[in-house]
Design a protein around this motif. Structure first.
Motif, PDB file in Angstrom:
ATOM      1  N   ALA A   2     -16.081   1.637 -21.975  1.00 62.90           N
ATOM      2  CA  ALA A   2     -14.547   1.660 -22.280  1.00 62.90           C
ATOM      3  C   ALA A   2     -13.921   2.505 -21.120  1.00 62.90           C
ATOM      4  N   GLY A   3     -12.712   1.797 -20.622  1.00 65.03           N
ATOM      5  CA  GLY A   3     -11.965   2.580 -19.526  1.00 65.03           C
ATOM      6  C   GLY A   3     -10.752   1.801 -19.218  1.00 65.03           C
ATOM      7  N   THR A   4     -10.370   1.901 -17.981  1.00 63.89           N
ATOM      8  CA  THR A   4      -9.029   1.300 -17.369  1.00 63.89           C
ATOM      9  C   THR A   4      -9.515   0.714 -16.115  1.00 63.89           C
ATOM     10  N   ALA A   5      -9.021  -0.320 -15.693  1.00 62.08           N
ATOM     11  CA  ALA A   5      -9.084  -0.969 -14.637  1.00 62.08           C
ATOM     12  C   ALA A   5      -7.462  -1.006 -13.977  1.00 62.08           C
ATOM     13  N   THR A   6      -7.448  -0.615 -12.886  1.00 60.71           N
ATOM     14  CA  THR A   6      -6.117  -0.633 -12.232  1.00 60.71           C
ATOM     15  C   THR A   6      -6.095  -1.087 -10.967  1.00 60.71           C
ATOM     16  N   ARG A   7      -4.871  -2.051 -10.685  1.00 61.24           N
ATOM     17  CA  ARG A   7      -4.826  -2.820  -9.379  1.00 61.24           C
ATOM     18  C   ARG A   7      -3.260  -3.099  -9.167  1.00 61.24           C
ATOM     19  N   GLN A   8      -2.729  -2.413  -8.015  1.00 64.96           N
ATOM     20  CA  GLN A   8      -1.711  -2.635  -7.404  1.00 64.96           C
ATOM     21  C   GLN A   8      -0.487  -1.900  -8.456  1.00 64.96           C
ATOM     22  N   GLY A   9      -0.912  -0.770  -8.982  1.00 71.70           N
ATOM     23  CA  GLY A   9      -0.317  -0.027 -10.084  1.00 71.70           C
ATOM     24  C   GLY A   9      -0.143  -0.599 -11.391  1.00 71.70           C
ATOM     25  N   GLN A  10      -0.821  -1.757 -11.601  1.00 71.33           N
ATOM     26  CA  GLN A  10      -0.818  -2.275 -13.137  1.00 71.33           C
ATOM     27  C   GLN A  10      -2.492  -1.923 -13.634  1.00 71.33           C
ATOM     28  N   SER A  11      -2.190  -1.531 -14.835  1.00 69.80           N
ATOM     29  CA  SER A  11      -3.393  -1.045 -15.684  1.00 69.80           C
ATOM     30  C   SER A  11      -3.868  -1.770 -16.928  1.00 69.80           C
ATOM     31  N   VAL A  12      -5.025  -2.008 -17.161  1.00 73.95           N
ATOM     32  CA  VAL A  12      -5.712  -2.530 -18.331  1.00 73.95           C
ATOM     33  C   VAL A  12      -6.786  -1.878 -18.894  1.00 73.95           C
ATOM     34  N   ASP A  13      -6.517  -1.284 -20.180  1.00 73.99           N
ATOM     35  CA  ASP A  13      -7.456  -0.763 -20.959  1.00 73.99           C
ATOM     36  C   ASP A  13      -8.653  -1.913 -21.500  1.00 73.99           C
ATOM     37  N   PHE A  14      -9.669  -1.373 -21.314  1.00 68.11           N
ATOM     38  CA  PHE A  14     -10.746  -2.323 -21.583  1.00 68.11           C
ATOM     39  C   PHE A  14     -12.058  -1.889 -22.387  1.00 68.11           C
ATOM     40  N   THR A  15     -12.741  -2.620 -23.187  1.00 70.67           N
ATOM     41  CA  THR A  15     -13.744  -2.274 -23.821  1.00 70.67           C
ATOM     42  C   THR A  15     -14.907  -3.293 -23.755  1.00 70.67           C
ATOM     43  N   PHE A  16     -16.045  -2.941 -23.352  1.00 75.55           N
ATOM     44  CA  PHE A  16     -17.322  -3.956 -23.421  1.00 75.55           C
ATOM     45  C   PHE A  16     -18.372  -3.491 -24.614  1.00 75.55           C
ATOM     46  N   GLU A  17     -18.593  -4.081 -25.499  1.00 76.70           N
ATOM     47  CA  GLU A  17     -19.687  -3.819 -26.567  1.00 76.70           C
ATOM     48  C   GLU A  17     -20.863  -4.679 -26.158  1.00 76.70           C
ATOM     49  N   ILE A  18     -22.123  -4.190 -26.009  1.00 74.67           N
ATOM     50  CA  ILE A  18     -23.166  -4.863 -25.751  1.00 74.67           C
ATOM     51  C   ILE A  18     -24.300  -4.458 -26.529  1.00 74.67           C
ATOM     52  N   ALA A  19     -24.891  -5.757 -27.230  1.00 73.89           N
ATOM     53  CA  ALA A  19     -26.259  -5.492 -27.940  1.00 73.89           C
ATOM     54  C   ALA A  19     -27.410  -6.389 -27.116  1.00 73.89           C
ATOM     55  N   ALA A  20     -28.444  -5.672 -26.845  1.00 72.57           N
ATOM     56  CA  ALA A  20     -29.495  -6.165 -26.303  1.00 72.57           C
ATOM     57  C   ALA A  20     -30.415  -6.779 -27.047  1.00 72.57           C
ATOM     58  N   PRO A  21     -31.276  -8.093 -26.676  1.00 69.34           N
ATOM     59  CA  PRO A  21     -32.049  -8.583 -27.610  1.00 69.34           C
ATOM     60  C   PRO A  21     -33.162  -7.689 -28.160  1.00 69.34           C
ATOM     61  N   PRO A  22     -33.657  -7.853 -29.319  1.00 71.99           N
ATOM     62  CA  PRO A  22     -34.840  -6.699 -29.930  1.00 71.99           C
ATOM     63  C   PRO A  22     -35.868  -6.648 -28.922  1.00 71.99           C
TER      64      PRO A  22
END
Length: 255
Positions: A153-173
């Motif tokens: 989870a974090g923030t991506a910023t480009r040319q003064g514009q920011s997006v908060d993001f989340t990636f949830e990952i489940a690995a195969p057993p």
């Protein structure tokens, strides 16, 4: 693709015990080193689309870490039966440095957060002296989110514009990662610690973990969220990279 099990040849088995001056077997020296969370791989990175990434959460649940030496090694017992050192590779992703024999480990299941736990000791690893080349581990599940192996989870910023993001990952057993770079020479007198690092930029290829993700185009109200059951090519590209060896490394800080 199928990957077999590492096996010990007869010369290697014979080398499991060193003969002392009087002919009595004795164990080779074992080196205990702390394994610490190293968050330095998260800083100062920009994706191919020009986004600057800042992570406030970079959590992973790795199982036992195994450390391998390159090629034929001078082996000795870690005080366990030989079979305990064999690693099944049926679900492995081979790495640039994959191969060799396991002569070190950090036991147990672990959780790390590279964004907030810089320098925290995960535990004490036991290694035999040798020239190390790579490390392996199995993906487990987070204690407070047992359906997940990782959460970014974090923030991506480009040319003064920011997006908060989340990636949830489940690995195969049983998914195992092999070939994370760990190039170090460990001697009987070595003292120091092993840094376990998540790197947003692949140190070998230069690819960014979030390359190809157009955060602004995908965001809703400046927020982008992917759950573990997302069916989306962008999500799968990040998931694939996170489950590969490309974005992990270990290094020895010798004191």
């Amino acid at each position: 693709m199928s990957y077999g099990k590492r096996s010990f040849s007869l010369p290697m088995l014979a080398a499991l015990l060193l003969l002392g001056g009087c002919g009595e077997p004795e164990e080779a020296p074992r080196v205990d080193l702390g394994v610490v969370v190293d968050g330095q791989g998260l800083t100062g990175t920009t994706t191919d689309l020009g986004y600057t990434i800042e992570l406030r959460e970079a959590r992973l649940a790795p199982g036992e870490l195994h450390f391998t030496v390159a090629g034929d090694a001078h082996m000795a017992s870690l005080g366990r039966r030989v079979g305990d050192l064999l690693i099944p590779l049926a679900h492995a992703h081979p790495g640039h440095f994959e191969g060799g024999e396991v002569t070190g480990e950090l036991e147990g299941s672990h959780e790390v957060d590279w964004a907030s736990e810089q320098g925290r000791e995960m535990g004490r690893a036991t290694l035999l002296p040798g020239d190390y080349r790579s490390a392996d581990f199995t993906f487990h599940r987070l204690a407070d989110a047992p359906h997940l192996s990782a959460r970014l989870a974090g923030t991506a910023t480009r040319q003064g514009q920011s997006v908060d993001f989340t990636f949830e990952i489940a690995a195969p057993p049983g998914r195992r990662l092999t070939g994370a770079p760990f190039e170090a020479t460990v001697r009987a007198e070595t003292r120091g610690e092993l840094g376990f690092r998540l790197t947003l930029v692949d140190p070998s290829e230069g690819d960014h973990l979030f390359d190809g993700v157009d955060f602004e185009a995908l965001a809703t109200d400046a927020t982008l969220s992917f759950s573990a059951d997302t069916d989306d090519d962008t999500y799968f590209s990040v998931r694939r990279r996170l489950l590969s060896h490309d974005h992990y490394e270990l290094h020895l800080e010798d004191h």
